[in-house]
Design an enzyme around this catalytic site. Structure first.
Site, PDB file in Angstrom:
ATOM      1  CG  HIS A  50      -0.960   6.788   6.186  1.00 18.80           C
ATOM      2  ND1 HIS A  50      -2.202   6.197   6.242  1.00 18.80           N
ATOM      3  CD2 HIS A  50      -0.863   7.346   4.956  1.00 18.80           C
ATOM      4  CE1 HIS A  50      -2.828   6.395   5.099  1.00 18.80           C
ATOM      5  NE2 HIS A  50      -2.034   7.094   4.296  1.00 18.80           N
TER       6      HIS A  50
ATOM      7  CE  LYS B 163      -1.008  -3.896   4.198  1.00 21.85           C
ATOM      8  NZ  LYS B 163      -1.209  -5.177   3.539  1.00 21.85           N
TER       9      LYS B 163
ATOM     10  CB  SER C 159      -0.855  -0.023   1.269  1.00 28.19           C
ATOM     11  OG  SER C 159      -1.661   1.111   1.324  1.00 28.19           O
TER      12      SER C 159
HETATM   13  P1  NAP Z   1      -8.430  -8.264   0.932  1.00 25.92           P
HETATM   14  O1  NAP Z   1      -9.725  -8.383   0.204  1.00 25.92           O
HETATM   15  O2  NAP Z   1      -8.444  -7.587   2.279  1.00 25.92           O
HETATM   16  O3  NAP Z   1      -7.788  -9.729   1.060  1.00 25.92           O
HETATM   17  C1  NAP Z   1      -6.837 -10.089   2.000  1.00 25.92           C
HETATM   18  C2  NAP Z   1      -6.644 -11.586   1.877  1.00 25.92           C
HETATM   19  O4  NAP Z   1      -5.695 -12.044   2.836  1.00 25.92           O
HETATM   20  C3  NAP Z   1      -7.952 -12.391   2.128  1.00 25.92           C
HETATM   21  O5  NAP Z   1      -8.104 -13.332   1.111  1.00 25.92           O
HETATM   22  C4  NAP Z   1      -7.670 -13.096   3.461  1.00 25.92           C
HETATM   23  O6  NAP Z   1      -8.306 -14.347   3.588  1.00 25.92           O
HETATM   24  C5  NAP Z   1      -6.174 -13.287   3.339  1.00 25.92           C
HETATM   25  N1  NAP Z   1      -5.582 -13.591   4.637  1.00 25.92           N
HETATM   26  C6  NAP Z   1      -5.569 -12.801   5.749  1.00 25.92           C
HETATM   27  N2  NAP Z   1      -4.965 -13.452   6.760  1.00 25.92           N
HETATM   28  C7  NAP Z   1      -4.591 -14.655   6.277  1.00 25.92           C
HETATM   29  C8  NAP Z   1      -3.948 -15.786   6.843  1.00 25.92           C
HETATM   30  N3  NAP Z   1      -3.532 -15.781   8.140  1.00 25.92           N
HETATM   31  N4  NAP Z   1      -3.700 -16.876   6.062  1.00 25.92           N
HETATM   32  C9  NAP Z   1      -4.112 -16.890   4.757  1.00 25.92           C
HETATM   33  N5  NAP Z   1      -4.730 -15.851   4.166  1.00 25.92           N
HETATM   34  C10 NAP Z   1      -4.982 -14.755   4.919  1.00 25.92           C
HETATM   35  O7  NAP Z   1      -7.351  -7.543  -0.009  1.00 25.92           O
HETATM   36  P2  NAP Z   1      -7.552  -6.294  -0.951  1.00 25.92           P
HETATM   37  O8  NAP Z   1      -8.436  -5.263  -0.320  1.00 25.92           O
HETATM   38  O9  NAP Z   1      -7.866  -6.765  -2.317  1.00 25.92           O
HETATM   39  O10 NAP Z   1      -6.071  -5.671  -0.895  1.00 25.92           O
HETATM   40  C11 NAP Z   1      -4.972  -6.286  -1.547  1.00 25.92           C
HETATM   41  C12 NAP Z   1      -3.693  -5.632  -1.064  1.00 25.92           C
HETATM   42  O11 NAP Z   1      -3.724  -4.245  -1.406  1.00 25.92           O
HETATM   43  C13 NAP Z   1      -3.494  -5.667   0.448  1.00 25.92           C
HETATM   44  O12 NAP Z   1      -2.119  -5.812   0.759  1.00 25.92           O
HETATM   45  C14 NAP Z   1      -3.963  -4.313   0.895  1.00 25.92           C
HETATM   46  O13 NAP Z   1      -3.391  -3.903   2.117  1.00 25.92           O
HETATM   47  C15 NAP Z   1      -3.464  -3.466  -0.249  1.00 25.92           C
HETATM   48  N6  NAP Z   1      -4.140  -2.178  -0.387  1.00 25.92           N
HETATM   49  C16 NAP Z   1      -5.441  -2.020  -0.051  1.00 25.92           C
HETATM   50  C17 NAP Z   1      -6.029  -0.779  -0.224  1.00 25.92           C
HETATM   51  C18 NAP Z   1      -7.505  -0.552   0.044  1.00 25.92           C
HETATM   52  O14 NAP Z   1      -8.019   0.501  -0.341  1.00 25.92           O
HETATM   53  N7  NAP Z   1      -8.201  -1.514   0.630  1.00 25.92           N
HETATM   54  C19 NAP Z   1      -5.299   0.299  -0.704  1.00 25.92           C
HETATM   55  C20 NAP Z   1      -3.968   0.092  -1.054  1.00 25.92           C
HETATM   56  C21 NAP Z   1      -3.405  -1.160  -0.908  1.00 25.92           C
HETATM   57  P3  NAP Z   1      -9.925 -14.451   3.632  1.00 25.92           P
HETATM   58  O15 NAP Z   1     -10.352 -14.266   2.203  1.00 25.92           O
HETATM   59  O16 NAP Z   1     -10.175 -15.822   4.155  1.00 25.92           O
HETATM   60  O17 NAP Z   1     -10.393 -13.336   4.522  1.00 25.92           O
END
Ligand code: NAP
Length: 253
Positions: free
Chosen positions: A138, A152, A130
């Site tokens: 932040h 991260k 991110s």
């Molecule tokens: P997300 O939907 O939050 O998915 C996270 C995944 O990690 C889920 O599939 C979750 O499993 C899995 N997970 C968590 N703990 C785990 C564990 N102990 N063992 C195995 N799997 C595990 O992700 P996203 O929102 O698409 O984001 C993708 C990336 O972009 C992340 O790194 C996020 O921080 C980053 N990002 C997000 C934003 C935003 O606006 N949200 C902005 C910038 C960057 P489950 O499916 O079972 O829950």
């Protein structure tokens, strides 16, 4: 023989797009999705053939999953949950599930993935992180007192020092909007957050992030690069934007 790519966070909102797109569009790679929950995977995908189920907090699970793989795509993340909504001018409060805190998922869990990849002889790791990590204060770090961006970044440093080729994508705010319709912008060191070009929102559709991840799989210019990624607003004439991906990755210093 096809090369094998392990995709963790396969049931996550960006992870599932990477898995589905690779399964449909790309025949060069055998896709191995890794997810925690078989039930969730069955709800999302028509078939869970080739899935490996496990937890990134378990090095043993990752040792099994990484075996024979050439590339690892890390799309896991701790997920903050709102525990009380905004009320009378007070901001909402967030927390993380048990065994789901950023220190566990984004540090120990990512370190486990990098260590297991190294042990399995994986040659390239693509990691989606991110923007915002240059600023310890932040607001995302205050969610549930989780310091999510700090953990991260610690894992990213560990990856950079691991000796494995890496591609680290610091995505802007993720949108569930159609992909391919916005011009992509790459930056460095959170410059978009301090100085957004033409004051555009620093966001990007999840599908566009997935497309960049997939292009990074085979592109030699994507290796050993760290970059911020946002998109311009959607173009009004609704045309699909195509890229010269060599140029795209070459421009990143
Ligand atoms: P997300 O939907 O939050 O998915 C996270 C995944 O990690 C889920 O599939 C979750 O499993 C899995 N997970 C968590 N703990 C785990 C564990 N102990 N063992 C195995 N799997 C595990 O992700 P996203 O929102 O698409 O984001 C993708 C990336 O972009 C992340 O790194 C996020 O921080 C980053 N990002 C997000 C934003 C935003 O606006 N949200 C902005 C910038 C960057 P489950 O499916 O079972 O829950």
């Amino acid at each position: 023989m096809k090369k094998k790519v392990l995709i963790t966070g396969a049931t996550g909102r960006t992870g599932l797009l990477v898995v589905k797109k690779l399964q449909i569009e790309n025949n060069d790679w055998q896709v191995i999705p890794f997810a925690k929950s078989p039930t969730k995977a069955e709800e999302i995908f028509t078939s869970t053939e080739n899935f490996i189920f496990g937890n990134i907090l378990s090095f043993e699970d990752l040792t099994i999953a990484t075996q024979g793989c050439d590339t690892l795509i890390i799309l896991t993340s701790a997920v903050p949950k709102m525990i009380s909504p905004p009320f009378e001018g007070k901001p909402p409060e967030f927390d993380f599930e048990d065994r789901g805190k950023p220190e566990e998922v984004d540090w120990i869990g990512q370190k486990n993935q990098i260590d297991a990849a190294k042990q399995a002889g994986i040659k390239h790791i693509i990691l989606v992180g991110s923007m915002g990590g240059t600023n310890d204060n932040h607001p995302l770090n205050r969610l549930g007192n989780g310091n999510i961006l700090i953990w991260k970044r610690k894992a990213e440093e560990y990856l950079i020092n691991s000796g494995i080729d890496y591609t680290i994508i610091h995505a802007g705010g993720l949108l569930d909007k159609p992909d391919g319709k916005r011009e992509l912008l790459v930056g460095k060191n959170d410059e978009f957050l301090t100085n957004p070009p033409n004051n555009i929102p620093t966001s990007i559709p999840r599908g566009d992030v997935a497309n960049v991840v997939i292009e990074a799989l085979d592109n030699p210019f994507a290796k050993n690069k760290v970059f911020d990624l946002i998109s311009k607003p959607e173009s009004e004439n609704n045309t699909l934007i195509t890229y010269d991906w060599n140029n795209f990755f070459q421009q990143i210093t």
